[in-house]
Design a protein around this motif. Structure first.
Motif, PDB file in Angstrom:
ATOM      1  N   GLN A  45       0.861  -1.111   0.071  1.00 38.73           N
ATOM      2  CA  GLN A  45      -0.008  -0.055  -0.204  1.00 38.73           C
ATOM      3  C   GLN A  45       0.846   1.151   0.168  1.00 38.73           C
ATOM      4  O   GLN A  45       0.510   2.298  -0.631  1.00 38.73           O
ATOM      5  CB  GLN A  45      -0.929   0.101   1.241  1.00 38.73           C
ATOM      6  CG  GLN A  45      -2.050  -1.058   1.065  1.00 38.73           C
ATOM      7  CD  GLN A  45      -3.082  -0.734   2.286  1.00 38.73           C
ATOM      8  OE1 GLN A  45      -2.737  -0.681   3.445  1.00 38.73           O
ATOM      9  NE2 GLN A  45      -4.340  -1.047   1.887  1.00 38.73           N
ATOM     10  N   GLN A  46       1.913   1.321   0.740  1.00 31.50           N
ATOM     11  CA  GLN A  46       2.794   2.520   0.649  1.00 31.50           C
ATOM     12  C   GLN A  46       4.261   2.116   0.627  1.00 31.50           C
ATOM     13  O   GLN A  46       4.515   0.955   1.183  1.00 31.50           O
ATOM     14  CB  GLN A  46       2.547   3.179   2.191  1.00 31.50           C
ATOM     15  CG  GLN A  46       0.982   3.777   2.039  1.00 31.50           C
ATOM     16  CD  GLN A  46       0.757   4.874   3.158  1.00 31.50           C
ATOM     17  OE1 GLN A  46       1.288   4.421   4.391  1.00 31.50           O
ATOM     18  NE2 GLN A  46       0.834   6.082   2.895  1.00 31.50           N
ATOM     19  N   LEU A  47       4.771   2.825   0.138  1.00 39.30           N
ATOM     20  CA  LEU A  47       6.396   2.614  -0.249  1.00 39.30           C
ATOM     21  C   LEU A  47       6.976   3.939  -0.237  1.00 39.30           C
ATOM     22  O   LEU A  47       6.584   5.097  -0.808  1.00 39.30           O
ATOM     23  CB  LEU A  47       6.860   2.188  -1.599  1.00 39.30           C
ATOM     24  CG  LEU A  47       7.918   2.233  -2.303  1.00 39.30           C
ATOM     25  CD1 LEU A  47       8.800   1.037  -1.697  1.00 39.30           C
ATOM     26  CD2 LEU A  47       7.902   2.004  -3.728  1.00 39.30           C
ATOM     27  N   ASP A  60       1.383   5.463  -3.008  1.00 37.66           N
ATOM     28  CA  ASP A  60       0.330   5.061  -2.542  1.00 37.66           C
ATOM     29  C   ASP A  60      -0.130   3.809  -3.702  1.00 37.66           C
ATOM     30  O   ASP A  60      -0.213   4.486  -4.651  1.00 37.66           O
ATOM     31  CB  ASP A  60      -0.762   5.849  -2.126  1.00 37.66           C
ATOM     32  CG  ASP A  60      -0.484   6.813  -0.907  1.00 37.66           C
ATOM     33  OD1 ASP A  60       0.446   6.262  -0.113  1.00 37.66           O
ATOM     34  OD2 ASP A  60      -0.605   7.942  -0.887  1.00 37.66           O
ATOM     35  N   TRP A  61      -0.146   2.740  -3.162  1.00 30.66           N
ATOM     36  CA  TRP A  61      -0.301   1.831  -4.394  1.00 30.66           C
ATOM     37  C   TRP A  61      -1.662   1.041  -4.034  1.00 30.66           C
ATOM     38  O   TRP A  61      -1.894   0.704  -3.100  1.00 30.66           O
ATOM     39  CB  TRP A  61       0.765   0.843  -4.451  1.00 30.66           C
ATOM     40  CG  TRP A  61       1.926   1.169  -5.151  1.00 30.66           C
ATOM     41  CD1 TRP A  61       2.013   2.342  -6.134  1.00 30.66           C
ATOM     42  CD2 TRP A  61       3.195   0.563  -5.147  1.00 30.66           C
ATOM     43  NE1 TRP A  61       3.435   2.645  -6.575  1.00 30.66           N
ATOM     44  CE2 TRP A  61       4.011   1.458  -6.242  1.00 30.66           C
ATOM     45  CE3 TRP A  61       3.578  -0.435  -4.757  1.00 30.66           C
ATOM     46  CZ2 TRP A  61       5.474   1.098  -6.647  1.00 30.66           C
ATOM     47  CZ3 TRP A  61       5.347  -0.894  -5.142  1.00 30.66           C
ATOM     48  CH2 TRP A  61       5.705  -0.083  -5.891  1.00 30.66           C
ATOM     49  N   GLY A  62      -2.437   0.826  -5.167  1.00 27.30           N
ATOM     50  CA  GLY A  62      -3.676  -0.372  -4.975  1.00 27.30           C
ATOM     51  C   GLY A  62      -3.118  -1.779  -5.625  1.00 27.30           C
ATOM     52  O   GLY A  62      -2.036  -1.869  -6.123  1.00 27.30           O
ATOM     53  N   GLY A  63      -3.941  -2.424  -5.759  1.00 21.44           N
ATOM     54  CA  GLY A  63      -3.754  -3.907  -6.542  1.00 21.44           C
ATOM     55  C   GLY A  63      -3.429  -3.848  -7.883  1.00 21.44           C
ATOM     56  O   GLY A  63      -3.420  -4.836  -8.443  1.00 21.44           O
ATOM     57  N   GLY A  64      -3.678  -2.610  -8.396  1.00 19.32           N
ATOM     58  CA  GLY A  64      -3.239  -2.430  -9.859  1.00 19.32           C
ATOM     59  C   GLY A  64      -2.023  -2.336 -10.496  1.00 19.32           C
ATOM     60  O   GLY A  64      -1.714  -2.351 -11.543  1.00 19.32           O
ATOM     61  N   ILE A  65      -1.293  -2.432  -9.306  1.00 19.21           N
ATOM     62  CA  ILE A  65       0.299  -2.386  -9.700  1.00 19.21           C
ATOM     63  C   ILE A  65       0.704  -3.878  -9.963  1.00 19.21           C
ATOM     64  O   ILE A  65       0.469  -4.780  -9.350  1.00 19.21           O
ATOM     65  CB  ILE A  65       1.126  -1.802  -8.534  1.00 19.21           C
ATOM     66  CG1 ILE A  65       0.767  -0.111  -8.506  1.00 19.21           C
ATOM     67  CG2 ILE A  65       2.765  -1.777  -8.619  1.00 19.21           C
ATOM     68  CD1 ILE A  65       1.795   0.685  -9.548  1.00 19.21           C
ATOM     69  N   SER A  66       1.603  -4.074 -10.932  1.00 18.03           N
ATOM     70  CA  SER A  66       1.920  -5.190 -11.638  1.00 18.03           C
ATOM     71  C   SER A  66       2.967  -6.103 -10.197  1.00 18.03           C
ATOM     72  O   SER A  66       3.445  -5.460  -9.359  1.00 18.03           O
ATOM     73  CB  SER A  66       3.010  -5.155 -12.768  1.00 18.03           C
ATOM     74  OG  SER A  66       2.270  -4.435 -13.771  1.00 18.03           O
ATOM     75  N   LYS A  67       2.757  -7.578 -10.424  1.00 20.26           N
ATOM     76  CA  LYS A  67       3.248  -8.253  -9.641  1.00 20.26           C
ATOM     77  C   LYS A  67       4.889  -7.795  -9.509  1.00 20.26           C
ATOM     78  O   LYS A  67       5.382  -7.499 -10.668  1.00 20.26           O
ATOM     79  CB  LYS A  67       3.198  -9.816  -9.985  1.00 20.26           C
ATOM     80  CG  LYS A  67       4.102 -10.822  -9.333  1.00 20.26           C
ATOM     81  CD  LYS A  67       3.756 -12.120  -9.999  1.00 20.26           C
ATOM     82  CE  LYS A  67       4.268 -13.180  -9.115  1.00 20.26           C
ATOM     83  NZ  LYS A  67       5.609 -13.468  -9.150  1.00 20.26           N
TER      84      LYS A  67
ATOM     85  N   ALA B  47     -10.403   6.238  -2.064  1.00 21.55           N
ATOM     86  CA  ALA B  47      -9.863   6.699  -3.352  1.00 21.55           C
ATOM     87  C   ALA B  47      -9.577   5.590  -4.332  1.00 21.55           C
ATOM     88  O   ALA B  47     -10.111   5.185  -5.266  1.00 21.55           O
ATOM     89  CB  ALA B  47      -8.855   7.502  -3.556  1.00 21.55           C
ATOM     90  N   PHE B  48      -9.102   4.340  -3.488  1.00 27.22           N
ATOM     91  CA  PHE B  48      -8.574   3.194  -4.306  1.00 27.22           C
ATOM     92  C   PHE B  48      -9.799   2.408  -4.499  1.00 27.22           C
ATOM     93  O   PHE B  48      -9.672   1.257  -5.284  1.00 27.22           O
ATOM     94  CB  PHE B  48      -7.472   2.363  -3.449  1.00 27.22           C
ATOM     95  CG  PHE B  48      -6.208   2.843  -3.764  1.00 27.22           C
ATOM     96  CD1 PHE B  48      -5.586   2.657  -4.968  1.00 27.22           C
ATOM     97  CD2 PHE B  48      -5.612   3.806  -2.874  1.00 27.22           C
ATOM     98  CE1 PHE B  48      -4.167   3.203  -5.135  1.00 27.22           C
ATOM     99  CE2 PHE B  48      -4.377   4.162  -3.446  1.00 27.22           C
ATOM    100  CZ  PHE B  48      -3.510   4.108  -4.444  1.00 27.22           C
ATOM    101  N   VAL B 109     -10.527   1.943 -10.341  1.00 24.93           N
ATOM    102  CA  VAL B 109      -9.691   2.658 -11.158  1.00 24.93           C
ATOM    103  C   VAL B 109      -8.326   3.278 -10.900  1.00 24.93           C
ATOM    104  O   VAL B 109      -7.314   3.202 -11.624  1.00 24.93           O
ATOM    105  CB  VAL B 109     -10.574   3.899 -11.547  1.00 24.93           C
ATOM    106  CG1 VAL B 109     -10.085   5.090 -12.642  1.00 24.93           C
ATOM    107  CG2 VAL B 109     -11.757   3.254 -12.317  1.00 24.93           C
ATOM    108  N   LEU B 110      -8.112   3.785  -9.603  1.00 22.16           N
ATOM    109  CA  LEU B 110      -7.103   4.352  -9.174  1.00 22.16           C
ATOM    110  C   LEU B 110      -6.001   3.040  -8.921  1.00 22.16           C
ATOM    111  O   LEU B 110      -6.159   2.193  -8.337  1.00 22.16           O
ATOM    112  CB  LEU B 110      -7.310   4.893  -7.673  1.00 22.16           C
ATOM    113  CG  LEU B 110      -5.935   5.688  -7.384  1.00 22.16           C
ATOM    114  CD1 LEU B 110      -5.333   6.524  -8.306  1.00 22.16           C
ATOM    115  CD2 LEU B 110      -6.103   6.264  -5.851  1.00 22.16           C
ATOM    116  N   ILE B 111      -4.550   3.304  -9.799  1.00 21.89           N
ATOM    117  CA  ILE B 111      -3.807   2.421  -9.558  1.00 21.89           C
ATOM    118  C   ILE B 111      -2.722   2.885  -8.469  1.00 21.89           C
ATOM    119  O   ILE B 111      -2.117   1.968  -7.863  1.00 21.89           O
ATOM    120  CB  ILE B 111      -2.808   2.229 -10.914  1.00 21.89           C
ATOM    121  CG1 ILE B 111      -3.766   2.185 -12.068  1.00 21.89           C
ATOM    122  CG2 ILE B 111      -1.848   1.425 -11.025  1.00 21.89           C
ATOM    123  CD1 ILE B 111      -4.277   0.640 -11.977  1.00 21.89           C
ATOM    124  N   ALA B 112      -2.328   3.970  -8.755  1.00 23.84           N
ATOM    125  CA  ALA B 112      -1.154   4.493  -8.073  1.00 23.84           C
ATOM    126  C   ALA B 112      -1.297   6.065  -7.669  1.00 23.84           C
ATOM    127  O   ALA B 112      -1.716   6.834  -8.677  1.00 23.84           O
ATOM    128  CB  ALA B 112       0.223   4.223  -8.285  1.00 23.84           C
TER     129      ALA B 112
END
Lengths: 103, 162
Positions: A45-47, A60-67, B47-48, B109-112
């Motif tokens: 989630q956070q880096l 701030d990351w969601g699950g849409g960031i690649s493996k 937001a995520f 929708v929100l990626i990063a």
């Protein structure tokens, strides 16, 4: 355990370019396994990147960031030999931290 | 006997050091919390979870984005593998404080979102997942205003399973 974080930071005297590669499954929670069961969400989630006690970059990351996520950025104000501290925390509360010397 | 004495002394010293370390650690959070909180924005959980570009922008920034040719997005025309799509952004806008990546057709929708403190260049590259062909939007917050750039990326094999 070996660190999950690999960092390359290099300075040209003015700008420090940072590339980081982290080992993490980054499961979004939308993917099913071979048996058709949903793989529960498990992602960073956070880096954060710190130089000289100051935050220079925060994601701030969601699950849409690649493996095995990769990120690249650049900042000013550091010199060769300085240390960069990198930490992440995922949605299960796991964390990892490492430091890298700027080259 | 000397051994015992030695180790007892050693233990005392270690205990002392431990106590000092503990006190040090105990004090740290008080000094550090405000600084960290300021630099490290709270994770934007809500937001995520949003399902549309508009809702993400509203939840994350509370204002509308204005398309700008000063926001340069580098994304492939066609992504063969939706699980790993390299996308980067850079901008000539001044006073950039954050950058965000959105994929309209993804379940979330929100990626990063990347927070860019002063001294850090407004240029970020990362790799994202795309469920299918979709518009990809980058938001750049600069000088209190919100700018955007969008591009359609065609995906041949989706990266969100299913």
């Amino acid at each position: 355990m070996a660190s999950t974080i690999r960092v390359r930071a290099s300075s040209n005297g003015d700008i420090t370019e940072v590339q980081a590669l982290i080992q993490h499954p980054m499961d979004s929670g939308f993917v099913k396994n071979a048996k058709g069961e949903t793989i529960p969400p498990h992602f960073i989630q956070q880096l954060t990147f710190e130089h000289d006690g100051k935050n220079v970059f925060a994601a701030d990351w969601g699950g849409g960031i690649s493996k095995d996520p990769y990120v690249k950025f650049a900042f000013k104000g550091a010199k060769k030999g300085d240390e960069l501290k990198i930490s992440w925390v995922d949605n299960k509360g796991a964390t990892d931290t490492t430091t890298a010397k700027i080259q | 006997m000397t051994d015992v004495k030695y180790s007892a002394t050693r233990r005392l010293i270690l205990q002392g050091a431990g106590a000092v370390a503990l006190v040090g650690l105990g004090n740290l959070p008080f000094g550090l919390t405000p600084a960290l909180a300021a630099a490290n924005d709270k994770y934007p959980e809500e937001a995520f979870k949003q399902k549309s570009d508009t809702d993400v922008i509203k939840t994350l920034y509370g204002k509308t984005a204005e398309p700008s040719d000063k926001v340069k997005m580098d994304a492939p025309e066609i992504a063969e593998n939706g699980a790993v799509v390299p996308i980067s952004v850079s901008t000539t806008l001044a006073d950039v404080t954050s950058v965000a990546f959105l994929v309209s057709e993804n379940p979330n929708v929100l990626i990063a979102k990347y927070n860019i403190p002063a001294g850090t260049l407004p240029s970020v590259a990362n790799r994202i997942k795309m469920a299918k062909t979709s518009n990809v939007t980058v938001l750049v917050e600069a000088g209190g205003k919100l700018y955007s750039a969008s591009k359609e990326v065609k995906v041949t094999v989706g990266g969100c399973g299913g």
